[in-house]
Design a protein around this motif. Sequence first.
Motif, mmCIF file in Angstrom:
data_model
loop_
_atom_site.group_PDB
_atom_site.id
_atom_site.type_symbol
_atom_site.label_atom_id
_atom_site.label_comp_id
_atom_site.label_asym_id
_atom_site.label_seq_id
_atom_site.Cartn_x
_atom_site.Cartn_y
_atom_site.Cartn_z
ATOM 1 N N MET A 1 -22.570 36.420 -25.269
ATOM 2 C CA MET A 1 -21.925 35.287 -25.931
ATOM 3 C C MET A 1 -22.193 34.032 -25.124
ATOM 4 O O MET A 1 -22.063 34.026 -23.903
ATOM 5 C CB MET A 1 -20.422 35.545 -26.031
ATOM 6 N N PHE A 2 -22.603 32.974 -25.781
ATOM 7 C CA PHE A 2 -22.953 31.745 -25.086
ATOM 8 C C PHE A 2 -22.087 30.594 -25.588
ATOM 9 O O PHE A 2 -21.652 30.583 -26.734
ATOM 10 C CB PHE A 2 -24.439 31.418 -25.300
ATOM 11 N N TYR A 3 -21.875 29.651 -24.704
ATOM 12 C CA TYR A 3 -21.086 28.474 -25.039
ATOM 13 C C TYR A 3 -21.915 27.221 -24.794
ATOM 14 O O TYR A 3 -22.761 27.192 -23.895
ATOM 15 C CB TYR A 3 -19.814 28.421 -24.182
ATOM 16 N N HIS A 4 -21.658 26.198 -25.580
ATOM 17 C CA HIS A 4 -22.408 24.957 -25.440
ATOM 18 C C HIS A 4 -21.456 23.790 -25.209
ATOM 19 O O HIS A 4 -20.408 23.690 -25.856
ATOM 20 C CB HIS A 4 -23.229 24.680 -26.699
ATOM 21 N N ASP A 5 -21.836 22.935 -24.265
ATOM 22 C CA ASP A 5 -21.111 21.692 -24.027
ATOM 23 C C ASP A 5 -21.912 20.560 -24.661
ATOM 24 O O ASP A 5 -23.139 20.514 -24.536
ATOM 25 C CB ASP A 5 -20.961 21.452 -22.519
ATOM 26 N N ARG A 6 -21.249 19.633 -25.318
ATOM 27 C CA ARG A 6 -21.958 18.569 -26.025
ATOM 28 C C ARG A 6 -22.650 17.605 -25.072
ATOM 29 O O ARG A 6 -23.559 16.877 -25.483
ATOM 30 C CB ARG A 6 -20.976 17.817 -26.930
ATOM 31 N N GLU A 7 -22.245 17.580 -23.813
ATOM 32 C CA GLU A 7 -22.883 16.703 -22.838
ATOM 33 C C GLU A 7 -24.009 17.451 -22.123
ATOM 34 O O GLU A 7 -23.935 18.650 -21.890
ATOM 35 C CB GLU A 7 -21.851 16.204 -21.816
ATOM 36 N N LEU A 8 -25.047 16.695 -21.761
ATOM 37 C CA LEU A 8 -26.180 17.278 -21.046
ATOM 38 C C LEU A 8 -25.777 17.673 -19.629
ATOM 39 O O LEU A 8 -24.824 17.134 -19.065
ATOM 40 C CB LEU A 8 -27.335 16.271 -20.975
ATOM 41 N N GLN A 9 -26.521 18.628 -19.054
ATOM 42 C CA GLN A 9 -26.229 19.046 -17.685
ATOM 43 C C GLN A 9 -26.438 17.900 -16.708
ATOM 44 O O GLN A 9 -25.707 17.765 -15.720
ATOM 45 C CB GLN A 9 -27.121 20.227 -17.286
ATOM 46 N N TYR A 10 -27.457 17.065 -16.970
ATOM 47 C CA TYR A 10 -27.757 15.918 -16.110
ATOM 48 C C TYR A 10 -28.243 14.792 -17.009
ATOM 49 O O TYR A 10 -28.796 15.029 -18.086
ATOM 50 C CB TYR A 10 -28.837 16.297 -15.083
ATOM 51 N N LYS A 11 -28.039 13.576 -16.578
ATOM 52 C CA LYS A 11 -28.353 12.422 -17.423
ATOM 53 C C LYS A 11 -29.847 12.333 -17.727
ATOM 54 O O LYS A 11 -30.691 12.608 -16.877
ATOM 55 C CB LYS A 11 -27.866 11.132 -16.764
ATOM 56 N N VAL A 12 -30.140 11.927 -18.941
ATOM 57 C CA VAL A 12 -31.512 11.711 -19.391
ATOM 58 C C VAL A 12 -31.592 10.315 -19.983
ATOM 59 O O VAL A 12 -30.929 10.019 -20.984
ATOM 60 C CB VAL A 12 -31.933 12.753 -20.453
ATOM 61 N N ARG A 13 -32.362 9.465 -19.364
ATOM 62 C CA ARG A 13 -32.519 8.104 -19.883
ATOM 63 C C ARG A 13 -33.990 7.716 -19.803
ATOM 64 O O ARG A 13 -34.715 8.107 -18.890
ATOM 65 C CB ARG A 13 -31.646 7.116 -19.122
ATOM 66 N N VAL A 14 -34.411 6.950 -20.790
ATOM 67 C CA VAL A 14 -35.786 6.460 -20.859
ATOM 68 C C VAL A 14 -35.736 4.946 -21.022
ATOM 69 O O VAL A 14 -35.202 4.444 -22.003
ATOM 70 C CB VAL A 14 -36.560 7.095 -22.037
ATOM 71 N N GLU A 15 -36.255 4.224 -20.071
ATOM 72 C CA GLU A 15 -36.259 2.764 -20.125
ATOM 73 C C GLU A 15 -37.464 2.224 -20.882
ATOM 74 O O GLU A 15 -37.381 1.188 -21.542
ATOM 75 C CB GLU A 15 -36.211 2.190 -18.702
ATOM 76 N N LYS A 16 -38.600 2.940 -20.787
ATOM 77 C CA LYS A 16 -39.822 2.494 -21.456
ATOM 78 C C LYS A 16 -40.405 3.669 -22.243
ATOM 79 O O LYS A 16 -41.139 4.485 -21.683
ATOM 80 C CB LYS A 16 -40.836 1.986 -20.423
ATOM 81 N N PRO A 17 -40.051 3.793 -23.530
ATOM 82 C CA PRO A 17 -40.559 4.919 -24.326
ATOM 83 C C PRO A 17 -42.076 5.025 -24.251
ATOM 84 O O PRO A 17 -42.788 4.019 -24.295
ATOM 85 C CB PRO A 17 -40.092 4.569 -25.747
ATOM 86 N N ASN A 18 -42.544 6.269 -24.119
ATOM 87 C CA ASN A 18 -43.972 6.510 -23.927
ATOM 88 C C ASN A 18 -44.353 7.797 -24.667
ATOM 89 O O ASN A 18 -44.135 8.900 -24.144
ATOM 90 C CB ASN A 18 -44.290 6.616 -22.440
ATOM 91 N N PRO A 19 -44.918 7.700 -25.872
ATOM 92 C CA PRO A 19 -45.287 8.888 -26.636
ATOM 93 C C PRO A 19 -46.281 9.792 -25.907
ATOM 94 O O PRO A 19 -46.264 11.003 -26.077
ATOM 95 C CB PRO A 19 -45.898 8.308 -27.914
#
Length: 291
Positions: A1-19
Amino acid sequence: MFYHDRELQYKVRVEKPNPTFARMLQQAIGGIEGEIRVCLQYLFQAWGNRGPVKYRDMLLETGTEEMAHIEMLATAVALNLEGAPTSLKDEMAKDKMIGAVLGGMDPRHFLSSGLAAMAVDANGVPFNGSWVVGSGNTAADMYANVMAESTGRVLATRLWEMTDDPGMKDMLSFLIARDTMHQNQWLAVLEELGGVQGIHPIPNSFPQAQEVQDFNYAFVSTYINSGDGSTPAGRWTEGQSIDGKGQFHILKAQPLGGEPKLAPPVPEGHAQTEQMTLTDTIIGNIKDTLS
C-alpha cells in the motif's frame, strides 16, 4: 500500500525553460541509469525478498522514495517545456522549428504528451523492464544496486554540468546527494552481511569444492600467446584473492574443449541440399574410416 503527498520531496523550479534540457532530463527518468529503473528494481527486490524482514522494509522505503524522484523529474521536464513551440506555422515563419527539433528538442513532448514527461529515455526509447535486477540473492542484488546508483549519480552530475539554470542545478544537487546516500546504504548492507570475505564468492551457499579448482582463482590470459611479452602484473594476477579463499595466478589460455561436432540438419528444418549432401559425405567418410 502506498501513500502520496501532494507536495514534492524537494523543490523543483525552472527560471529559464529549456525544451532541449527537458529531453536530456528524460534520460534520468526512463534511461538505463534513470529513476524508473531503480524504483522498480528496489520494489521488485523487496516484493520477492526472503530472509530478514529489515531488508525488505529498507528496499520498500527506498523504492518508494524513488517514485518521488520520478515525480520531481517529470515536473522539471514539464516546467522546461513551458513556452516550447506549439505552432508549426509560427515557427516556420521564424525559422526556428527545424532548429528546435534538430537542436535537441523532442517533438513528441508536444505531439504525444502535450508538454509533459514520458516514460522514455533521451532518445525517446521506452523504458525497458529487462534492466530491472531482482535475483533473489541479497548480496548480488546489493551489488546491482550500487551499480545502478553509481551510474545514476554519474548521469546526474553530467546533467548538472549541462545546465546553467539555478533551479535545475539545485534539484540535481539534491538527487546527487540521495545517490551518495543510497550507494553507501547498499554497501552498508554488504558489510552487514559479512563484508567482502564473508559474502564472496556469491552465492556463498554453493560449495566451492564443486568448482574446477584450477580455474577458480586464475586470470586466463591470451596475452602470453601473443609473443609480445608476459601478462602485465596486477592485483588480480598474484597474491591472495579478495575473498581470502584462494591465490590469484596467471593461466595461459589454451583450448581444452575439443572441436564441436554438431548433428546433421533435421529434414524438417529444411536446410539447403548442399548442407545435407555435405553432411552425408562427412558421415560416409567417418563410417568408411571406422570400417
